[in-house]
Design a protein around this motif. Structure first.
Motif, PDB file in Angstrom:
ATOM      1  N   ALA A   1      17.467  32.707   4.951  1.00  0.00           N
ATOM      2  CA  ALA A   1      16.633  33.679   5.665  1.00  0.00           C
ATOM      3  C   ALA A   1      16.995  35.106   5.249  1.00  0.00           C
ATOM      4  O   ALA A   1      16.111  35.937   5.016  1.00  0.00           O
ATOM      5  CB  ALA A   1      16.793  33.501   7.166  1.00  0.00           C
ATOM      6  N   ALA A   2      18.279  35.384   5.133  1.00  0.00           N
ATOM      7  CA  ALA A   2      18.719  36.731   4.759  1.00  0.00           C
ATOM      8  C   ALA A   2      18.279  37.088   3.342  1.00  0.00           C
ATOM      9  O   ALA A   2      17.827  38.216   3.088  1.00  0.00           O
ATOM     10  CB  ALA A   2      20.236  36.846   4.884  1.00  0.00           C
ATOM     11  N   GLU A   3      18.375  36.170   2.405  1.00  0.00           N
ATOM     12  CA  GLU A   3      18.038  36.448   1.013  1.00  0.00           C
ATOM     13  C   GLU A   3      16.531  36.470   0.769  1.00  0.00           C
ATOM     14  O   GLU A   3      16.049  37.219  -0.063  1.00  0.00           O
ATOM     15  CB  GLU A   3      18.682  35.427   0.078  1.00  0.00           C
ATOM     16  CG  GLU A   3      20.180  35.526   0.002  1.00  0.00           C
ATOM     17  CD  GLU A   3      20.672  36.827  -0.652  1.00  0.00           C
ATOM     18  OE1 GLU A   3      19.916  37.464  -1.408  1.00  0.00           O
ATOM     19  OE2 GLU A   3      21.815  37.192  -0.384  1.00  0.00           O
ATOM     20  N   SER A   4      15.783  35.644   1.494  1.00  0.00           N
ATOM     21  CA  SER A   4      14.344  35.540   1.246  1.00  0.00           C
ATOM     22  C   SER A   4      13.515  36.526   2.055  1.00  0.00           C
ATOM     23  O   SER A   4      12.387  36.837   1.680  1.00  0.00           O
ATOM     24  CB  SER A   4      13.864  34.123   1.559  1.00  0.00           C
ATOM     25  OG  SER A   4      13.980  33.859   2.951  1.00  0.00           O
ATOM     26  N   GLY A   5      14.050  36.967   3.186  1.00  0.00           N
ATOM     27  CA  GLY A   5      13.284  37.866   4.042  1.00  0.00           C
ATOM     28  C   GLY A   5      12.500  37.140   5.121  1.00  0.00           C
ATOM     29  O   GLY A   5      11.853  37.773   5.953  1.00  0.00           O
ATOM     30  N   PHE A   6      12.536  35.812   5.125  1.00  0.00           N
ATOM     31  CA  PHE A   6      11.892  35.031   6.186  1.00  0.00           C
ATOM     32  C   PHE A   6      12.769  35.054   7.438  1.00  0.00           C
ATOM     33  O   PHE A   6      13.983  35.176   7.349  1.00  0.00           O
ATOM     34  CB  PHE A   6      11.713  33.565   5.765  1.00  0.00           C
ATOM     35  CG  PHE A   6      10.693  33.341   4.691  1.00  0.00           C
ATOM     36  CD1 PHE A   6       9.350  33.541   4.934  1.00  0.00           C
ATOM     37  CD2 PHE A   6      11.082  32.914   3.436  1.00  0.00           C
ATOM     38  CE1 PHE A   6       8.411  33.324   3.945  1.00  0.00           C
ATOM     39  CE2 PHE A   6      10.151  32.701   2.435  1.00  0.00           C
ATOM     40  CZ  PHE A   6       8.809  32.907   2.689  1.00  0.00           C
ATOM     41  N   ALA A   7      12.150  34.890   8.579  1.00  0.00           N
ATOM     42  CA  ALA A   7      12.907  34.757   9.816  1.00  0.00           C
ATOM     43  C   ALA A   7      13.552  33.369   9.849  1.00  0.00           C
ATOM     44  O   ALA A   7      13.012  32.415   9.281  1.00  0.00           O
ATOM     45  CB  ALA A   7      11.986  34.927  11.020  1.00  0.00           C
ATOM     46  N   GLU A   8      14.710  33.260  10.503  1.00  0.00           N
ATOM     47  CA  GLU A   8      15.410  31.971  10.580  1.00  0.00           C
ATOM     48  C   GLU A   8      14.522  30.896  11.179  1.00  0.00           C
ATOM     49  O   GLU A   8      14.520  29.754  10.720  1.00  0.00           O
ATOM     50  CB  GLU A   8      16.685  32.102  11.402  1.00  0.00           C
ATOM     51  CG  GLU A   8      17.823  32.738  10.658  1.00  0.00           C
ATOM     52  CD  GLU A   8      19.100  32.717  11.453  1.00  0.00           C
ATOM     53  OE1 GLU A   8      19.464  31.644  12.004  1.00  0.00           O
ATOM     54  OE2 GLU A   8      19.755  33.775  11.526  1.00  0.00           O
ATOM     55  N   ASN A   9      13.754  31.241  12.199  1.00  0.00           N
ATOM     56  CA  ASN A   9      12.872  30.279  12.845  1.00  0.00           C
ATOM     57  C   ASN A   9      11.803  29.776  11.868  1.00  0.00           C
ATOM     58  O   ASN A   9      11.476  28.591  11.850  1.00  0.00           O
ATOM     59  CB  ASN A   9      12.225  30.905  14.080  1.00  0.00           C
ATOM     60  CG  ASN A   9      11.573  29.885  14.960  1.00  0.00           C
ATOM     61  OD1 ASN A   9      12.047  28.755  15.050  1.00  0.00           O
ATOM     62  ND2 ASN A   9      10.491  30.259  15.613  1.00  0.00           N
ATOM     63  N   SER A  10      11.293  30.665  11.037  1.00  0.00           N
ATOM     64  CA  SER A  10      10.295  30.266  10.031  1.00  0.00           C
ATOM     65  C   SER A  10      10.902  29.328   8.999  1.00  0.00           C
ATOM     66  O   SER A  10      10.255  28.374   8.557  1.00  0.00           O
ATOM     67  CB  SER A  10       9.733  31.497   9.316  1.00  0.00           C
ATOM     68  OG  SER A  10       9.059  32.328  10.229  1.00  0.00           O
ATOM     69  N   VAL A  11      12.151  29.589   8.623  1.00  0.00           N
ATOM     70  CA  VAL A  11      12.833  28.718   7.666  1.00  0.00           C
ATOM     71  C   VAL A  11      13.028  27.334   8.272  1.00  0.00           C
ATOM     72  O   VAL A  11      12.793  26.316   7.616  1.00  0.00           O
ATOM     73  CB  VAL A  11      14.188  29.325   7.239  1.00  0.00           C
ATOM     74  CG1 VAL A  11      14.959  28.368   6.342  1.00  0.00           C
ATOM     75  CG2 VAL A  11      13.969  30.663   6.538  1.00  0.00           C
ATOM     76  N   ARG A  12      13.412  27.277   9.531  1.00  0.00           N
ATOM     77  CA  ARG A  12      13.585  25.980  10.200  1.00  0.00           C
ATOM     78  C   ARG A  12      12.259  25.219  10.276  1.00  0.00           C
ATOM     79  O   ARG A  12      12.225  24.001  10.106  1.00  0.00           O
ATOM     80  CB  ARG A  12      14.171  26.173  11.596  1.00  0.00           C
ATOM     81  CG  ARG A  12      15.589  26.682  11.566  1.00  0.00           C
ATOM     82  CD  ARG A  12      16.171  26.840  12.969  1.00  0.00           C
ATOM     83  NE  ARG A  12      17.350  27.660  12.946  1.00  0.00           N
ATOM     84  CZ  ARG A  12      18.548  27.272  12.509  1.00  0.00           C
ATOM     85  NH1 ARG A  12      18.705  26.043  12.073  1.00  0.00           N
ATOM     86  NH2 ARG A  12      19.572  28.093  12.518  1.00  0.00           N
ATOM     87  N   ARG A  13      11.154  25.931  10.488  1.00  0.00           N
ATOM     88  CA  ARG A  13       9.838  25.290  10.506  1.00  0.00           C
ATOM     89  C   ARG A  13       9.468  24.753   9.122  1.00  0.00           C
ATOM     90  O   ARG A  13       8.902  23.662   9.007  1.00  0.00           O
ATOM     91  CB  ARG A  13       8.765  26.267  10.976  1.00  0.00           C
ATOM     92  CG  ARG A  13       8.670  26.315  12.486  1.00  0.00           C
ATOM     93  CD  ARG A  13       7.418  27.047  12.915  1.00  0.00           C
ATOM     94  NE  ARG A  13       7.881  28.206  13.676  1.00  0.00           N
ATOM     95  CZ  ARG A  13       7.442  29.435  13.554  1.00  0.00           C
ATOM     96  NH1 ARG A  13       6.490  29.718  12.695  1.00  0.00           N
ATOM     97  NH2 ARG A  13       7.931  30.398  14.281  1.00  0.00           N
TER      98      ARG A  13
END
Length: 68
Positions: free
Chosen positions: A25-37
């Motif tokens: 999430a930190a490297e891509s700019g996505f929110a952690e919740n979005s990554v989990r989805r």
């Protein structure tokens, strides 16, 4: 002189590896919740170790940008 940060080559090497959800999430700019989805929907290249999930940064970003 001591290099305390990453240079561009080191950062490029680090993208071709598995990362935790938080790191991804930190490297891509996505929110952690979005990554989990994305993981739950099967839209990421993942590896499980016990109950922890690791995401391959470069392959997942390629998958997301190129489609499939």
């Amino acid at each position: 002189m001591v290099n305390l940060g990453f240079d561009k080559l080191d950062r490029a090497k680090n993208f071709n590896r598995f990362m935790s959800v938080k790191e991804f999430a930190a490297e891509s700019g996505f929110a952690e919740n979005s990554v989990r989805r994305m993981v739950a929907a099967g839209e990421a290249i993942i590896h499980y170790e016990g109950n922890k999930v690791y995401i391959h940064f470069q392959k997942t970003m390629d998958l997301l940008t190129k489609g499939s």
